[in-house]
Motif scaffolding. Sequence first.
Motif, PDB file in Angstrom:
ATOM      1  N   ASN A   1       0.859  -1.173   0.000  1.00 62.91           N
ATOM      2  CA  ASN A   1       0.000   0.000   0.000  1.00 62.91           C
ATOM      3  C   ASN A   1       0.905   1.236   0.000  1.00 62.91           C
ATOM      4  O   ASN A   1       1.611   1.506   0.974  1.00 62.91           O
ATOM      5  CB  ASN A   1      -0.915  -0.001   1.229  1.00 62.91           C
ATOM      6  N   ALA A   2       0.892   1.977  -1.105  1.00 63.45           N
ATOM      7  CA  ALA A   2       1.802   3.122  -1.245  1.00 63.45           C
ATOM      8  C   ALA A   2       1.512   4.217  -0.219  1.00 63.45           C
ATOM      9  O   ALA A   2       2.423   4.951   0.182  1.00 63.45           O
ATOM     10  CB  ALA A   2       1.709   3.681  -2.657  1.00 63.45           C
ATOM     11  N   LYS A   3       0.264   4.338   0.209  1.00 61.68           N
ATOM     12  CA  LYS A   3      -0.104   5.383   1.160  1.00 61.68           C
ATOM     13  C   LYS A   3       0.167   4.984   2.609  1.00 61.68           C
ATOM     14  O   LYS A   3       0.423   5.832   3.452  1.00 61.68           O
ATOM     15  CB  LYS A   3      -1.588   5.739   0.989  1.00 61.68           C
ATOM     16  N   ASN A   4       0.084   3.678   2.878  1.00 62.49           N
ATOM     17  CA  ASN A   4       0.294   3.203   4.248  1.00 62.49           C
ATOM     18  C   ASN A   4       1.028   1.865   4.177  1.00 62.49           C
ATOM     19  O   ASN A   4       0.435   0.842   3.853  1.00 62.49           O
ATOM     20  CB  ASN A   4      -1.044   3.043   4.977  1.00 62.49           C
ATOM     21  N   HIS A   5       2.316   1.882   4.462  1.00 53.50           N
ATOM     22  CA  HIS A   5       3.135   0.681   4.316  1.00 53.50           C
ATOM     23  C   HIS A   5       2.783  -0.404   5.324  1.00 53.50           C
ATOM     24  O   HIS A   5       3.252  -1.544   5.180  1.00 53.50           O
ATOM     25  CB  HIS A   5       4.621   1.044   4.441  1.00 53.50           C
ATOM     26  N   SER A   6       1.999  -0.097   6.315  1.00 61.28           N
ATOM     27  CA  SER A   6       1.586  -1.103   7.291  1.00 61.28           C
ATOM     28  C   SER A   6       0.282  -1.785   6.869  1.00 61.28           C
ATOM     29  O   SER A   6      -0.278  -2.555   7.644  1.00 61.28           O
ATOM     30  CB  SER A   6       1.417  -0.468   8.674  1.00 61.28           C
ATOM     31  N   CYS A   7      -0.174  -1.498   5.658  1.00 61.69           N
ATOM     32  CA  CYS A   7      -1.446  -2.063   5.185  1.00 61.69           C
ATOM     33  C   CYS A   7      -1.298  -2.872   3.893  1.00 61.69           C
ATOM     34  O   CYS A   7      -2.016  -2.651   2.915  1.00 61.69           O
ATOM     35  CB  CYS A   7      -2.461  -0.951   4.955  1.00 61.69           C
ATOM     36  N   PRO A   8      -0.349  -3.810   3.838  1.00 61.47           N
ATOM     37  CA  PRO A   8      -0.248  -4.635   2.625  1.00 61.47           C
ATOM     38  C   PRO A   8      -1.422  -5.611   2.540  1.00 61.47           C
ATOM     39  O   PRO A   8      -1.976  -6.025   3.553  1.00 61.47           O
ATOM     40  CB  PRO A   8       1.074  -5.379   2.825  1.00 61.47           C
ATOM     41  N   ILE A   9      -1.794  -5.946   1.324  1.00 59.23           N
ATOM     42  CA  ILE A   9      -2.851  -6.928   1.098  1.00 59.23           C
ATOM     43  C   ILE A   9      -2.202  -8.221   0.626  1.00 59.23           C
ATOM     44  O   ILE A   9      -1.446  -8.231  -0.346  1.00 59.23           O
ATOM     45  CB  ILE A   9      -3.856  -6.428   0.041  1.00 59.23           C
ATOM     46  N   ALA A  10      -2.480  -9.319   1.326  1.00 62.33           N
ATOM     47  CA  ALA A  10      -1.896 -10.615   0.988  1.00 62.33           C
ATOM     48  C   ALA A  10      -3.010 -11.611   0.681  1.00 62.33           C
ATOM     49  O   ALA A  10      -4.061 -11.600   1.335  1.00 62.33           O
ATOM     50  CB  ALA A  10      -1.025 -11.126   2.132  1.00 62.33           C
ATOM     51  N   SER A  11      -2.767 -12.450  -0.302  1.00 70.46           N
ATOM     52  CA  SER A  11      -3.753 -13.478  -0.636  1.00 70.46           C
ATOM     53  C   SER A  11      -3.046 -14.783  -0.986  1.00 70.46           C
ATOM     54  O   SER A  11      -1.990 -14.782  -1.617  1.00 70.46           O
ATOM     55  CB  SER A  11      -4.631 -13.034  -1.809  1.00 70.46           C
ATOM     56  N   ILE A  12      -3.643 -15.882  -0.547  1.00 77.03           N
ATOM     57  CA  ILE A  12      -3.180 -17.223  -0.892  1.00 77.03           C
ATOM     58  C   ILE A  12      -4.342 -17.909  -1.609  1.00 77.03           C
ATOM     59  O   ILE A  12      -5.432 -18.016  -1.050  1.00 77.03           O
ATOM     60  CB  ILE A  12      -2.759 -18.022   0.354  1.00 77.03           C
ATOM     61  N   THR A  13      -4.111 -18.361  -2.821  1.00 72.98           N
ATOM     62  CA  THR A  13      -5.204 -18.870  -3.658  1.00 72.98           C
ATOM     63  C   THR A  13      -4.850 -20.235  -4.229  1.00 72.98           C
ATOM     64  O   THR A  13      -3.726 -20.439  -4.714  1.00 72.98           O
ATOM     65  CB  THR A  13      -5.491 -17.903  -4.822  1.00 72.98           C
ATOM     66  N   TYR A  14      -5.823 -21.133  -4.152  1.00 77.10           N
ATOM     67  CA  TYR A  14      -5.668 -22.467  -4.756  1.00 77.10           C
ATOM     68  C   TYR A  14      -6.830 -22.723  -5.705  1.00 77.10           C
ATOM     69  O   TYR A  14      -7.985 -22.474  -5.371  1.00 77.10           O
ATOM     70  CB  TYR A  14      -5.658 -23.565  -3.682  1.00 77.10           C
ATOM     71  N   GLN A  15      -6.514 -23.238  -6.897  1.00 78.01           N
ATOM     72  CA  GLN A  15      -7.531 -23.701  -7.837  1.00 78.01           C
ATOM     73  C   GLN A  15      -6.955 -24.854  -8.655  1.00 78.01           C
ATOM     74  O   GLN A  15      -5.745 -24.974  -8.809  1.00 78.01           O
ATOM     75  CB  GLN A  15      -7.963 -22.586  -8.801  1.00 78.01           C
ATOM     76  N   HIS A  16      -7.860 -25.685  -9.157  1.00 74.48           N
ATOM     77  CA  HIS A  16      -7.444 -26.710 -10.119  1.00 74.48           C
ATOM     78  C   HIS A  16      -8.625 -27.029 -11.013  1.00 74.48           C
ATOM     79  O   HIS A  16      -9.766 -26.679 -10.721  1.00 74.48           O
ATOM     80  CB  HIS A  16      -6.906 -27.971  -9.413  1.00 74.48           C
ATOM     81  N   GLY A  17      -8.337 -27.671 -12.128  1.00 75.13           N
ATOM     82  CA  GLY A  17      -9.404 -27.982 -13.072  1.00 75.13           C
ATOM     83  C   GLY A  17      -8.815 -28.469 -14.388  1.00 75.13           C
ATOM     84  O   GLY A  17      -7.832 -29.210 -14.416  1.00 75.13           O
ATOM     85  N   THR A  18      -9.413 -28.031 -15.491  1.00 79.60           N
ATOM     86  CA  THR A  18      -8.955 -28.447 -16.814  1.00 79.60           C
ATOM     87  C   THR A  18      -8.504 -27.226 -17.611  1.00 79.60           C
ATOM     88  O   THR A  18      -8.874 -26.098 -17.302  1.00 79.60           O
ATOM     89  CB  THR A  18     -10.068 -29.169 -17.586  1.00 79.60           C
TER      90      THR A  18
END
Length: 259
Positions: free
Chosen positions: A80-97
């Motif tokens: 977050n450029a405005k507030n360095h203590s506010c990063p957004i983190a995501s962990i994502t899993y998917q599978h298929g064809t």
Amino acid sequence: MFIISYIYILLSIFIIPILADPSMEELEGTWTSKSNTVFTGPGFYDPIDELLIEPDLPGISYSFTADGHYEEALYRVVSNAKNHSCPIASITYQHGTYEIVSNGSVILTPIAVDGRQLLSDPCNQDNPNESQYSRYVQPTFFKTYQKFVDPYHGRWTLQIYQFDGSKMQPLYLAYQPPLMLPTYALNPTDSASETASTLRNSNSNSKRSIKNKLKRSLENSYRTNAIKKNYFEDSKFDNYWWGSVICLGLISSFVFLKN
């Protein structure tokens, strides 16, 4: 002019075949980003307890089989450029064809009931210390891709171009065959939404059967036949390498004699 012709012949024999004729066999394997900490498979997602396992560092990984199945493991952190203590983190899993269309584009179709995401947005949540765990489904379209040997890192590299043509961070071949969880629906709840799955029965007996199969699969996960790959172990590339050395040697000799 003579030297240019030799270089063109060299490219035609050794480089162009690597980039031509996209196929599922070409994509087969587990590919990971430069951090080398994110890999698909049971080390990223536990389907029995439905747990996403946080890697040591952010990164992404994709696995593809030669018969049209894929798996993705994404661990992303956005500052977050405005507030360095506010990063957004995501962990994502998917599978298929997946499928490769005639123009080289790749379409990923996830099994809708199996996608999971863990999202941390500390400055926009009621409790900044808690992450939001939810189901996740997002079909993906890649405009095109290239597979080649990175001359600096000395590894097979997969460069994916996203839907808008922008480059994704390069991925490097880590395992072949791919390191993946089972390709069928892991947590079926609604038979109508189990796309690309042959397990259509959502009653309790069926769920127990699937859980038992998954448990056995995870118990055997470290006996996988997936083999870690590197640049110099690939015999096909070894032929390209020595062929290139010979051609370059011939070109150098010609230039030396001419002068």
